[in-house]
Motif scaffolding. Sequence first.
Motif, PDB file in Angstrom:
ATOM      1  N   GLY A 133      -4.308 -47.237  16.917  1.00  0.00           N
ATOM      2  CA  GLY A 133      -3.077 -47.948  17.271  1.00  0.00           C
ATOM      3  C   GLY A 133      -2.836 -48.022  18.770  1.00  0.00           C
ATOM      4  O   GLY A 133      -1.848 -48.601  19.209  1.00  0.00           O
ATOM      5  N   THR A 134      -3.755 -47.438  19.558  1.00  0.00           N
ATOM      6  CA  THR A 134      -3.612 -47.610  21.014  1.00  0.00           C
ATOM      7  C   THR A 134      -4.265 -48.941  21.394  1.00  0.00           C
ATOM      8  O   THR A 134      -5.162 -49.424  20.715  1.00  0.00           O
ATOM      9  N   GLN A 135      -3.771 -49.521  22.486  1.00  0.00           N
ATOM     10  CA  GLN A 135      -4.344 -50.770  22.984  1.00  0.00           C
ATOM     11  C   GLN A 135      -5.842 -50.606  23.185  1.00  0.00           C
ATOM     12  O   GLN A 135      -6.646 -51.399  22.716  1.00  0.00           O
ATOM     13  N   ASN A 136      -6.192 -49.551  23.910  1.00  0.00           N
ATOM     14  CA  ASN A 136      -7.578 -49.348  24.318  1.00  0.00           C
ATOM     15  C   ASN A 136      -8.523 -49.114  23.151  1.00  0.00           C
ATOM     16  O   ASN A 136      -9.548 -49.779  23.014  1.00  0.00           O
ATOM     17  N   ASN A 137      -8.194 -48.188  22.256  1.00  0.00           N
ATOM     18  CA  ASN A 137      -9.120 -47.893  21.155  1.00  0.00           C
ATOM     19  C   ASN A 137      -9.353 -49.105  20.270  1.00  0.00           C
ATOM     20  O   ASN A 137     -10.493 -49.454  19.954  1.00  0.00           O
ATOM     21  N   ASP A 138      -8.267 -49.734  19.853  1.00  0.00           N
ATOM     22  CA  ASP A 138      -8.412 -50.792  18.850  1.00  0.00           C
ATOM     23  C   ASP A 138      -9.166 -51.997  19.415  1.00  0.00           C
ATOM     24  O   ASP A 138      -9.919 -52.660  18.694  1.00  0.00           O
ATOM     25  N   LEU A 139      -8.970 -52.241  20.710  1.00  0.00           N
ATOM     26  CA  LEU A 139      -9.697 -53.351  21.327  1.00  0.00           C
ATOM     27  C   LEU A 139     -11.193 -53.016  21.405  1.00  0.00           C
ATOM     28  O   LEU A 139     -12.049 -53.803  21.008  1.00  0.00           O
ATOM     29  N   SER A 140     -11.493 -51.809  21.900  1.00  0.00           N
ATOM     30  CA  SER A 140     -12.879 -51.391  22.042  1.00  0.00           C
ATOM     31  C   SER A 140     -13.580 -51.328  20.680  1.00  0.00           C
ATOM     32  O   SER A 140     -14.698 -51.819  20.506  1.00  0.00           O
ATOM     33  N   GLU A 141     -12.899 -50.743  19.704  1.00  0.00           N
ATOM     34  CA  GLU A 141     -13.487 -50.657  18.363  1.00  0.00           C
ATOM     35  C   GLU A 141     -13.654 -52.051  17.761  1.00  0.00           C
ATOM     36  O   GLU A 141     -14.685 -52.358  17.143  1.00  0.00           O
ATOM     37  N   GLY A 142     -12.654 -52.909  17.983  1.00  0.00           N
ATOM     38  CA  GLY A 142     -12.714 -54.268  17.448  1.00  0.00           C
ATOM     39  C   GLY A 142     -13.881 -55.052  18.035  1.00  0.00           C
ATOM     40  O   GLY A 142     -14.592 -55.772  17.318  1.00  0.00           O
ATOM     41  N   VAL A 143     -14.094 -54.894  19.328  1.00  0.00           N
ATOM     42  CA  VAL A 143     -15.217 -55.575  19.974  1.00  0.00           C
ATOM     43  C   VAL A 143     -16.535 -55.063  19.387  1.00  0.00           C
ATOM     44  O   VAL A 143     -17.446 -55.837  19.072  1.00  0.00           O
ATOM     45  N   ALA A 144     -16.606 -53.755  19.192  1.00  0.00           N
ATOM     46  CA  ALA A 144     -17.824 -53.173  18.605  1.00  0.00           C
ATOM     47  C   ALA A 144     -18.032 -53.671  17.177  1.00  0.00           C
ATOM     48  O   ALA A 144     -19.162 -53.973  16.774  1.00  0.00           O
ATOM     49  N   LEU A 145     -16.946 -53.788  16.409  1.00  0.00           N
ATOM     50  CA  LEU A 145     -17.059 -54.286  15.026  1.00  0.00           C
ATOM     51  C   LEU A 145     -17.592 -55.719  15.022  1.00  0.00           C
ATOM     52  O   LEU A 145     -18.454 -56.069  14.212  1.00  0.00           O
ATOM     53  N   THR A 146     -17.094 -56.532  15.939  1.00  0.00           N
ATOM     54  CA  THR A 146     -17.579 -57.913  16.011  1.00  0.00           C
ATOM     55  C   THR A 146     -19.047 -57.946  16.420  1.00  0.00           C
ATOM     56  O   THR A 146     -19.823 -58.761  15.916  1.00  0.00           O
ATOM     57  N   ARG A 147     -19.429 -57.044  17.327  1.00  0.00           N
ATOM     58  CA  ARG A 147     -20.842 -56.992  17.716  1.00  0.00           C
ATOM     59  C   ARG A 147     -21.730 -56.651  16.518  1.00  0.00           C
ATOM     60  O   ARG A 147     -22.857 -57.122  16.410  1.00  0.00           O
ATOM     61  N   ILE A 148     -21.241 -55.796  15.631  1.00  0.00           N
ATOM     62  CA  ILE A 148     -22.039 -55.413  14.454  1.00  0.00           C
ATOM     63  C   ILE A 148     -21.987 -56.498  13.379  1.00  0.00           C
ATOM     64  O   ILE A 148     -23.011 -56.917  12.848  1.00  0.00           O
ATOM     65  N   PHE A 149     -20.774 -56.960  13.059  1.00  0.00           N
ATOM     66  CA  PHE A 149     -20.608 -57.796  11.858  1.00  0.00           C
ATOM     67  C   PHE A 149     -20.518 -59.292  12.148  1.00  0.00           C
ATOM     68  O   PHE A 149     -20.619 -60.101  11.228  1.00  0.00           O
ATOM     69  N   GLY A 150     -20.288 -59.662  13.410  1.00  0.00           N
ATOM     70  CA  GLY A 150     -20.173 -61.078  13.740  1.00  0.00           C
ATOM     71  C   GLY A 150     -19.058 -61.747  12.960  1.00  0.00           C
ATOM     72  O   GLY A 150     -17.965 -61.202  12.822  1.00  0.00           O
ATOM     73  N   LYS A 151     -19.355 -62.914  12.413  1.00  0.00           N
ATOM     74  CA  LYS A 151     -18.323 -63.682  11.686  1.00  0.00           C
ATOM     75  C   LYS A 151     -18.109 -63.134  10.276  1.00  0.00           C
ATOM     76  O   LYS A 151     -17.119 -63.431   9.628  1.00  0.00           O
ATOM     77  N   LYS A 152     -19.105 -62.362   9.773  1.00  0.00           N
ATOM     78  CA  LYS A 152     -18.974 -61.859   8.397  1.00  0.00           C
ATOM     79  C   LYS A 152     -18.301 -60.486   8.392  1.00  0.00           C
ATOM     80  O   LYS A 152     -18.906 -59.483   7.999  1.00  0.00           O
ATOM     81  N   MET A 153     -17.058 -60.470   8.858  1.00  0.00           N
ATOM     82  CA  MET A 153     -16.356 -59.197   8.958  1.00  0.00           C
ATOM     83  C   MET A 153     -15.965 -58.693   7.564  1.00  0.00           C
ATOM     84  O   MET A 153     -15.367 -59.420   6.775  1.00  0.00           O
ATOM     85  N   PRO A 154     -16.339 -57.453   7.232  1.00  0.00           N
ATOM     86  CA  PRO A 154     -15.880 -56.910   5.946  1.00  0.00           C
ATOM     87  C   PRO A 154     -14.371 -56.619   6.024  1.00  0.00           C
ATOM     88  O   PRO A 154     -13.758 -56.806   7.062  1.00  0.00           O
ATOM     89  N   TYR A 155     -13.799 -56.167   4.912  1.00  0.00           N
ATOM     90  CA  TYR A 155     -12.401 -55.714   4.984  1.00  0.00           C
ATOM     91  C   TYR A 155     -12.320 -54.573   5.995  1.00  0.00           C
ATOM     92  O   TYR A 155     -13.172 -53.679   6.006  1.00  0.00           O
TER      93      TYR A 155
END
Lengths: 399, 313
Positions: free
Chosen positions: A294-316
């Motif tokens: 829920g911090t600005q920094n963590n969620d952005l960094s984690e979100g960017v990493a998730l997109t790098r892994i999953f691309g457009k096919k984001m799981p739930y």
Amino acid sequence: MALDIAITGAGIISALGLGLEKTRQNLLAGNCAINSPKHLETAHSDLPCGEVDLSDVQLYEMCGKDSSLPLSRSSLLGILAARQAEEDAALEKGTRVALISGTTVGGMDITERHFLDYFKGNEFDSLIPLHLDGSATDPIADSLKSNVVFTDVISTACSAAANAIAFGAELLLEGKFDVVIAGGTECLTRYHLNGFNSLMILDNEPCRPFDASRKGLNLGEGAGFIVLERKSHALGRRARVRAWLSGWGNSCDAFHQTASSPDGEGAYLAMSKALRMASLRPEDIDYVNAHGTGTQNNDLSEGVALTRIFGKKMPYVSSTKSFTGHATSAAAALEAVISLICIENSFVPANLRFMEKDPGLDFCPVASNIENVKLNHVLSNSFGFGGNDSSLIFSSPEL
Amino acid sequence: MKRKAYIASAAHISAQKPFCGIEVFVPLAWEGALVPCQDPDFRPFIPPMAARRMSSILKRSIAVSKYALEKAGISCPEAIVGGTGLGCVTDTEAFLRKMLEDGEYMLNPSRFICSTPNTIGSQIAISLGCRGFNSTHVNDRFAFEGALMESLLLLGNGEAENVLLCAADQMPEVLHSLVDRQGLWKGRPASEAALSFVLSSARENAVCEVIDVVQTRSNPSQELSRLLSANSIDEIDICVTSDLPSGKTGNFSFIPQEKMTYKQYCGDFFTASAFGLFVCSELIRTGKAKKILLAEESRGTYSFTLIGGLCTN
């Protein structure tokens, strides 16, 4: 290597309550357990926390411990969760097990209550050793029906329990033990509430992970333990397999002591390693139980990493810290047990209070519970101060 | 097949002269007191600006790690595994005292940030730019053994070709009396230290082999026999231990071999067994022994580590 580590038991205590059933009910009902702390004595009662709604006295009773025996709240929570795990796994009395716990706070609750007294005289001397992380773990080992022949404690801040579980799995693969009980425990303390508050990363309302307007995290507390065994051992004793631990990965972000890198490199590497170990492709993952503080920094960094892994096919994706608060070193253990509950009951828990998409992220988390969804593989992320990033993958027992 | 683990290099910053070999060890004279750690000049290892913000445990850990890595000819390890009993206790004490004495407002986060035990491993990683595996074990007196065990697993299963294994503990004067009152040091002087080992699966240029390690809360003599037979070892030359030197008394009366103690050189601290491992590697380097057992005990838990020279395989 995939599907060789069976999870045959689980125990949990968090703000959502004691036990898997209570946790399941509260998750399905969307009951957020983040409130003003009642039991933690702090000047910051305005800061909401995911507190276990039981006093130390009540915890002593539930553990069947004499209150004259000094025990940290971390130990008491750990005893309840670990006992539940061994019972859930139907381990026979005296089974040789290794106990591996993740904790950082350890006995700080006792230390902060008496620290200044220690310098005034000898009255509270017996409490001093309880500060140590190992001393917070030994009472858990001594309270089990199993014969705990080995203990270890891992402290990698908010990913500690994930690393405890991964180390336990490695010990099993190496044949060092037949059964490992691994997880973590952490109680709320004034020390780390004030530490996080001084960093200005606590939200004074219940947290909103991944939401554009998120303002920070809420601390939580609790304990979770799971019983791990090699497949052959679990099948040999006809144990019920709750899930497989099919992959784990650990990487250091090596960026900053408290901030995550903008490209989420550590998180990306941890998830990649876990996927590789499990021999899974990103599209095999059905649900990501995110670190999502829920911090600005963590969620952005984690979100960017998730997109790098999953691309457009984001799981739930959801962060169940929106239910439990962030139980720091125990967080990965709570979320491991929650992942098992989700697999078993075929649902994805909501990322509570998500309203608005963050323009910096390519995806939205799950805003409300999704039921009747088959989950084959769940990825659970846990990241700690110092960039200690770890990912675990749990897979359906039907696989 | 399980791959072996060799010590490519080992280094210490301790109560002895920094980075020195066993040949120049001097027994400590301050019985029952807190013996100071002999710090090196940190400037070759850490930029002065960065060093100013670091507590002694961080400076020592980074310096000793860089020293050991250079000795092993490795610029960035594939994994960093640390052990610490009390962690960054100076920063913990500072933040805690401020909070208790001045109240829960207007606190500066800088001491809190550096107070978690994994600050050590992560600061080493940040200083090296190392994004590999990184973990920290904190099981009191067996924090180092946990880290050693995990390092051997990483090398054994091929997840890493080399591992930087670290141990560090500090003991600020203000807390020493509290710990001393617990009788924890058993009359030995307390001290502080940071040690680093570069473990590698490559035998070439190595000092010695770490054959195996076991830790147990029950049946130590049976566990030791099992460890020796599992590794096909009939004979060890010497037992290095913090226990009493006599074979007849102490916790290790079931070990018939000659005992050599080491805490007279390093004082006592939670991860002192790392200094014990350093002594073992030095005994092999200097040709004093070929097969060594490092044996430790605390509160009913035992650990046994087997160290072997390279020519005996």
